[in-house]
Design a protein around this motif. Structure first.
Motif, PDB file in Angstrom:
ATOM      1  N   ARG A   1       6.234  11.810   1.759  1.00 19.23           N
ATOM      2  CA  ARG A   1       6.040  12.612   2.977  1.00 19.23           C
ATOM      3  C   ARG A   1       4.897  12.107   3.860  1.00 19.23           C
ATOM      4  O   ARG A   1       4.758  12.550   5.008  1.00 19.23           O
ATOM      5  CB  ARG A   1       5.782  14.068   2.601  1.00 19.23           C
ATOM      6  N   PHE A   2       4.086  11.137   3.342  1.00 18.23           N
ATOM      7  CA  PHE A   2       2.969  10.611   4.133  1.00 18.23           C
ATOM      8  C   PHE A   2       3.218   9.178   4.617  1.00 18.23           C
ATOM      9  O   PHE A   2       2.408   8.645   5.379  1.00 18.23           O
ATOM     10  CB  PHE A   2       1.680  10.638   3.310  1.00 18.23           C
ATOM     11  N   ARG A   3       4.301   8.547   4.190  1.00 18.28           N
ATOM     12  CA  ARG A   3       4.501   7.131   4.502  1.00 18.28           C
ATOM     13  C   ARG A   3       4.705   6.876   5.992  1.00 18.28           C
ATOM     14  O   ARG A   3       4.218   5.882   6.535  1.00 18.28           O
ATOM     15  CB  ARG A   3       5.687   6.586   3.702  1.00 18.28           C
ATOM     16  N   GLN A   4       5.418   7.768   6.654  1.00 18.90           N
ATOM     17  CA  GLN A   4       5.649   7.592   8.079  1.00 18.90           C
ATOM     18  C   GLN A   4       4.334   7.648   8.859  1.00 18.90           C
ATOM     19  O   GLN A   4       4.165   6.938   9.863  1.00 18.90           O
ATOM     20  CB  GLN A   4       6.614   8.671   8.599  1.00 18.90           C
TER      21      GLN A   4
ATOM     22  N   PHE B   1       0.830  -1.210   0.000  1.00 19.26           N
ATOM     23  CA  PHE B   1       0.000   0.000   0.000  1.00 19.26           C
ATOM     24  C   PHE B   1       0.864   1.259   0.000  1.00 19.26           C
ATOM     25  O   PHE B   1       0.487   2.289  -0.578  1.00 19.26           O
ATOM     26  CB  PHE B   1      -0.908  -0.021   1.230  1.00 19.26           C
ATOM     27  N   LEU B   2       2.043   1.175   0.614  1.00 20.69           N
ATOM     28  CA  LEU B   2       2.932   2.344   0.688  1.00 20.69           C
ATOM     29  C   LEU B   2       3.449   2.764  -0.682  1.00 20.69           C
ATOM     30  O   LEU B   2       3.899   3.904  -0.845  1.00 20.69           O
ATOM     31  CB  LEU B   2       4.113   2.056   1.620  1.00 20.69           C
ATOM     32  N   ASP B   3       3.389   1.850  -1.671  1.00 20.62           N
ATOM     33  CA  ASP B   3       3.813   2.212  -3.030  1.00 20.62           C
ATOM     34  C   ASP B   3       2.929   3.293  -3.628  1.00 20.62           C
ATOM     35  O   ASP B   3       3.338   3.990  -4.561  1.00 20.62           O
ATOM     36  CB  ASP B   3       3.786   0.978  -3.941  1.00 20.62           C
TER      37      ASP B   3
ATOM     38  N   GLU C   1      -5.823  12.115   7.335  1.00 19.02           N
ATOM     39  CA  GLU C   1      -5.817  12.573   5.949  1.00 19.02           C
ATOM     40  C   GLU C   1      -4.418  12.435   5.353  1.00 19.02           C
ATOM     41  O   GLU C   1      -3.431  12.845   5.966  1.00 19.02           O
ATOM     42  CB  GLU C   1      -6.281  14.030   5.860  1.00 19.02           C
ATOM     43  N   ILE C   2      -4.353  11.844   4.159  1.00 21.63           N
ATOM     44  CA  ILE C   2      -3.092  11.705   3.434  1.00 21.63           C
ATOM     45  C   ILE C   2      -3.369  11.935   1.949  1.00 21.63           C
ATOM     46  O   ILE C   2      -4.477  12.298   1.566  1.00 21.63           O
ATOM     47  CB  ILE C   2      -2.445  10.313   3.631  1.00 21.63           C
ATOM     48  N   GLU C   3      -2.348  11.690   1.131  1.00 21.62           N
ATOM     49  CA  GLU C   3      -2.509  11.706  -0.320  1.00 21.62           C
ATOM     50  C   GLU C   3      -2.185  10.319  -0.865  1.00 21.62           C
ATOM     51  O   GLU C   3      -1.375   9.585  -0.297  1.00 21.62           O
ATOM     52  CB  GLU C   3      -1.589  12.744  -0.965  1.00 21.62           C
ATOM     53  N   LEU C   4      -2.847   9.960  -1.971  1.00 25.65           N
ATOM     54  CA  LEU C   4      -2.559   8.712  -2.675  1.00 25.65           C
ATOM     55  C   LEU C   4      -2.255   9.028  -4.134  1.00 25.65           C
ATOM     56  O   LEU C   4      -2.840   9.948  -4.712  1.00 25.65           O
ATOM     57  CB  LEU C   4      -3.743   7.754  -2.596  1.00 25.65           C
ATOM     58  N   THR C   5      -1.353   8.249  -4.721  1.00 21.80           N
ATOM     59  CA  THR C   5      -0.995   8.398  -6.135  1.00 21.80           C
ATOM     60  C   THR C   5      -1.582   7.234  -6.915  1.00 21.80           C
ATOM     61  O   THR C   5      -1.316   6.075  -6.591  1.00 21.80           O
ATOM     62  CB  THR C   5       0.535   8.421  -6.307  1.00 21.80           C
ATOM     63  N   ASP C   6      -2.409   7.518  -7.920  1.00 16.99           N
ATOM     64  CA  ASP C   6      -3.000   6.438  -8.716  1.00 16.99           C
ATOM     65  C   ASP C   6      -1.998   5.914  -9.745  1.00 16.99           C
ATOM     66  O   ASP C   6      -0.874   6.417  -9.852  1.00 16.99           O
ATOM     67  CB  ASP C   6      -4.309   6.886  -9.376  1.00 16.99           C
ATOM     68  N   LEU C   7      -2.419   4.923 -10.503  1.00 11.08           N
ATOM     69  CA  LEU C   7      -1.512   4.285 -11.469  1.00 11.08           C
ATOM     70  C   LEU C   7      -1.124   5.208 -12.613  1.00 11.08           C
ATOM     71  O   LEU C   7      -0.124   4.967 -13.293  1.00 11.08           O
ATOM     72  CB  LEU C   7      -2.167   3.021 -12.030  1.00 11.08           C
ATOM     73  N   ASP C   8      -1.897   6.274 -12.832  1.00 16.14           N
ATOM     74  CA  ASP C   8      -1.573   7.251 -13.873  1.00 16.14           C
ATOM     75  C   ASP C   8      -0.730   8.411 -13.343  1.00 16.14           C
ATOM     76  O   ASP C   8      -0.420   9.339 -14.092  1.00 16.14           O
ATOM     77  CB  ASP C   8      -2.861   7.806 -14.498  1.00 16.14           C
TER      78      ASP C   8
END
Length: 233
Positions: free
Chosen positions: A94-97, A87-89, A115-122
């Motif tokens: 800056r949000f992994r910790q 999931f950390l991928d 609250e964090i941010e996620l990066t999609d496959l695109d």
């Protein structure tokens, strides 16, 4: 004829009891299996009907289960491409910790929201709110984390746009106030120039003053109109 009748009857009765017992056991197992299948289908229906994304992680942050909403969030059409990945991928550095600290809290039985941010496959960035809780096996052993994820990207964008619009409105009000304060003494200059022109005092220079004053007056009028429109917007 090698077995006497009483012993044969006893064996036969014993066999009937065993067969009956096995039949009951099979019936119980069958009913339990059907119930388990029903519960699993019900669980799947509920998770797929959710508006929020759902993800199930093991203690090492690997993805075990996801619903279709999570696939949509990650711009992925095949759930198998996400299962087994860490999931950390999908979490910016800056949000992994934060996620790692939350997993430690789950081991202690803590449920919370962050609250964090996620990066999609695109490569797109999503602002999300994660509601996390621990889950356990039938023996009470910690097995990982359940995360319900709400995408608030559009909400954050609207908030930023609103803040920008508020700033522009404030600048417009300030510009309108400045324009008003400049226009008052400018009208005084124009009035004096018109008086001098009627008296034919230095007509060339008076015309120059009036021309430049009219130009300033036009700029201020345009500024006031723009400030008014920006404040309405």
């Amino acid at each position: 004829y090698l077995v006497n009748r009483p012993s044969y009857s006893l064996l036969l009765r014993h066999a009937v009891i065993v067969v009956a017992g096995l039949s009951i056991l099979v019936l119980i197992i069958d009913r339990y299996s059907m119930r388990a299948i029903y519960i699993e289908r019900l669980y799947h229906t509920i998770t797929e009907a959710m508006n929020e994304a759902l993800v199930l992680l093991d203690p090492e942050e690997k993805i075990i289960y996801i619903n279709n909403r999570f696939c949509d969030l990650m711009h992925c059409k095949d759930p198998d491409k996400l299962k087994g990945k860490n999931f950390l991928d999908f979490v910016p550095e800056r949000f992994r910790q934060i996620v790692l600290e939350k997993t430690k809290m789950r081991m202690l039985g803590v449920c919370d929201t962050y609250e964090i941010e996620l990066t999609d496959l695109d490569g797109g960035i999503h602002n999300v709110i994660v509601s996390g809780a621990p889950y356990y096996d039938e023996f009470g052993n910690f097995k990982g984390t359940i995360g319900i994820i709400l995408d608030i990207t559009e909400k954050r964008k609207l908030e930023i746009d609103y803040q920008l619009a508020s700033k522009l409105a404030s600048i417009g009000e300030l510009a309108a106030g400045i324009a008003h304060n400049i226009k008052n003494p400018l009208q005084g200059i124009i009035l004096v120039a018109e008086t001098l022109k009627r008296k034919n005092v230095e007509p060339y220079w008076v015309d120059m003053i009036m021309k430049q004053a009219d130009r300033i007056n036009s700029i201020i009028s345009n500024l006031q109109f723009k400030a008014f429109m920006d404040s309405r917007t």
